[in-house]
Design a protein around this motif. Structure first.
Motif, mmCIF file in Angstrom:
data_model
loop_
_atom_site.group_PDB
_atom_site.id
_atom_site.type_symbol
_atom_site.label_atom_id
_atom_site.label_comp_id
_atom_site.label_asym_id
_atom_site.label_seq_id
_atom_site.Cartn_x
_atom_site.Cartn_y
_atom_site.Cartn_z
ATOM 1 N N CYS A 1 -17.314 28.103 -16.354
ATOM 2 C CA CYS A 1 -15.992 27.472 -16.270
ATOM 3 C C CYS A 1 -16.101 25.960 -16.381
ATOM 4 O O CYS A 1 -15.342 25.328 -17.130
ATOM 5 N N ARG A 2 -17.023 25.378 -15.657
ATOM 6 C CA ARG A 2 -17.182 23.918 -15.688
ATOM 7 C C ARG A 2 -17.549 23.438 -17.101
ATOM 8 O O ARG A 2 -17.011 22.443 -17.573
ATOM 9 N N ARG A 3 -18.455 24.152 -17.742
ATOM 10 C CA ARG A 3 -18.868 23.751 -19.088
ATOM 11 C C ARG A 3 -17.695 23.855 -20.076
ATOM 12 O O ARG A 3 -17.524 22.997 -20.932
ATOM 13 N N THR A 4 -16.908 24.900 -19.946
ATOM 14 C CA THR A 4 -15.759 25.064 -20.842
ATOM 15 C C THR A 4 -14.703 24.008 -20.567
ATOM 16 O O THR A 4 -14.137 23.425 -21.500
ATOM 17 N N VAL A 5 -14.441 23.739 -19.305
ATOM 18 C CA VAL A 5 -13.480 22.688 -18.949
ATOM 19 C C VAL A 5 -13.948 21.345 -19.515
ATOM 20 O O VAL A 5 -13.166 20.598 -20.110
ATOM 21 N N ASP A 6 -15.219 21.044 -19.356
ATOM 22 C CA ASP A 6 -15.760 19.783 -19.898
ATOM 23 C C ASP A 6 -15.601 19.723 -21.411
ATOM 24 O O ASP A 6 -15.217 18.685 -21.963
ATOM 25 N N ALA A 7 -15.897 20.827 -22.091
ATOM 26 C CA ALA A 7 -15.779 20.856 -23.554
ATOM 27 C C ALA A 7 -14.334 20.660 -23.990
ATOM 28 O O ALA A 7 -14.063 19.902 -24.933
ATOM 29 N N LEU A 8 -13.404 21.303 -23.301
ATOM 30 C CA LEU A 8 -11.997 21.198 -23.694
ATOM 31 C C LEU A 8 -11.405 19.835 -23.352
ATOM 32 O O LEU A 8 -10.652 19.268 -24.149
ATOM 33 N N THR A 9 -11.726 19.320 -22.190
ATOM 34 C CA THR A 9 -11.137 18.036 -21.804
ATOM 35 C C THR A 9 -11.725 16.870 -22.604
ATOM 36 O O THR A 9 -11.130 15.795 -22.642
ATOM 37 N N ALA A 10 -12.854 17.098 -23.251
ATOM 38 C CA ALA A 10 -13.409 16.062 -24.130
ATOM 39 C C ALA A 10 -12.644 15.984 -25.456
ATOM 40 O O ALA A 10 -12.789 15.013 -26.194
ATOM 41 N N LEU A 11 -11.828 16.989 -25.725
ATOM 42 C CA LEU A 11 -11.034 17.021 -26.950
ATOM 43 C C LEU A 11 -9.668 16.397 -26.727
ATOM 44 O O LEU A 11 -9.099 16.531 -25.640
ATOM 45 N N PRO A 12 -9.104 15.783 -27.764
ATOM 46 C CA PRO A 12 -7.694 15.389 -27.660
ATOM 47 C C PRO A 12 -6.850 16.650 -27.458
ATOM 48 O O PRO A 12 -7.203 17.736 -27.951
ATOM 49 N N ALA A 13 -5.749 16.532 -26.750
ATOM 50 C CA ALA A 13 -4.906 17.684 -26.411
ATOM 51 C C ALA A 13 -4.505 18.486 -27.647
ATOM 52 O O ALA A 13 -4.447 19.724 -27.595
ATOM 53 N N ASP A 14 -4.253 17.822 -28.757
ATOM 54 C CA ASP A 14 -3.834 18.525 -29.975
ATOM 55 C C ASP A 14 -4.924 19.426 -30.542
ATOM 56 O O ASP A 14 -4.641 20.290 -31.366
ATOM 57 N N TYR A 15 -6.164 19.241 -30.130
ATOM 58 C CA TYR A 15 -7.286 20.047 -30.619
ATOM 59 C C TYR A 15 -7.559 21.252 -29.720
ATOM 60 O O TYR A 15 -8.397 22.082 -30.036
ATOM 61 N N ARG A 16 -6.868 21.342 -28.602
ATOM 62 C CA ARG A 16 -7.101 22.438 -27.652
ATOM 63 C C ARG A 16 -6.188 23.620 -27.960
ATOM 64 O O ARG A 16 -5.557 24.203 -27.081
ATOM 65 N N THR A 17 -6.117 23.973 -29.215
ATOM 66 C CA THR A 17 -5.241 25.049 -29.676
ATOM 67 C C THR A 17 -6.057 26.005 -30.542
ATOM 68 O O THR A 17 -7.264 25.835 -30.710
ATOM 69 N N GLY A 18 -5.388 26.975 -31.091
ATOM 70 C CA GLY A 18 -6.017 27.862 -32.056
ATOM 71 C C GLY A 18 -7.267 28.536 -31.541
ATOM 72 O O GLY A 18 -7.316 29.056 -30.427
ATOM 73 N N LEU A 19 -8.301 28.504 -32.374
ATOM 74 C CA LEU A 19 -9.542 29.208 -32.075
ATOM 75 C C LEU A 19 -10.224 28.671 -30.822
ATOM 76 O O LEU A 19 -10.744 29.446 -30.011
ATOM 77 N N VAL A 20 -10.206 27.370 -30.606
ATOM 78 C CA VAL A 20 -10.834 26.795 -29.417
ATOM 79 C C VAL A 20 -10.147 27.330 -28.158
ATOM 80 O O VAL A 20 -10.807 27.775 -27.218
ATOM 81 N N ARG A 21 -8.837 27.308 -28.145
ATOM 82 C CA ARG A 21 -8.093 27.821 -26.991
ATOM 83 C C ARG A 21 -8.345 29.313 -26.812
ATOM 84 O O ARG A 21 -8.542 29.792 -25.696
#
Length: 127
Positions: free
Chosen positions: A78-98
């Protein structure tokens, strides 16, 4: 890969290069729960990915996190995924990544959903 003609192994949108091959292997091995082979492909894919390949690197990090969960370290996953997602701009946290992050969250048994790291993952995925 070795059987493909050289021209079909280059790194373009229309070919199947080694980097793309390892990205796909990473996810396949991760999905199958093969946490011995998945990291090998993750590492090779990262070596072959440009530092600017943000989405690819994020997907590989989420695969690695899913392997951690599969191996019993859900908090680290969970921590690793949260870190990976929060390092992205919000607009990139969609689609396949989400979707991949959501797949991880959904793989966590409900009795763990009250744990802090799991709640943080849920909140980041919810956006």
């Amino acid at each position: 890969m070795d059987r493909l003609p050289e021209g079909e192994r280059s790194d373009t949108w229309l070919t199947y290069g080694e980097q793309k091959h390892h990205v796909h292997l990473s996810h396949a091995f991760t999905t199958l729960g093969d946490t011995r082979l998945a990291p090998v492909s993750q590492e090779r894919a990262l070596e072959l990915s440009a530092p600017t390949s943000t989405m690819t690197r994020t997907l590989l990090n989420v695969d690695a996190a899913a392997c951690s969960h599969h191996d019993g370290d859900t908090e680290q996953a969970c921590r690793r995924t949260v870190d990976a997602l929060t390092a992205l701009p919000a607009d990139y946290r969609t689609g396949l990544v989400r979707r991949r992050a959501l797949d991880l969250y959904e793989a966590i048994p409900a009795q763990h959903h009250h744990e802090r790291a799991v709640r943080e993952l849920r909140d980041v995925v919810a956006g």
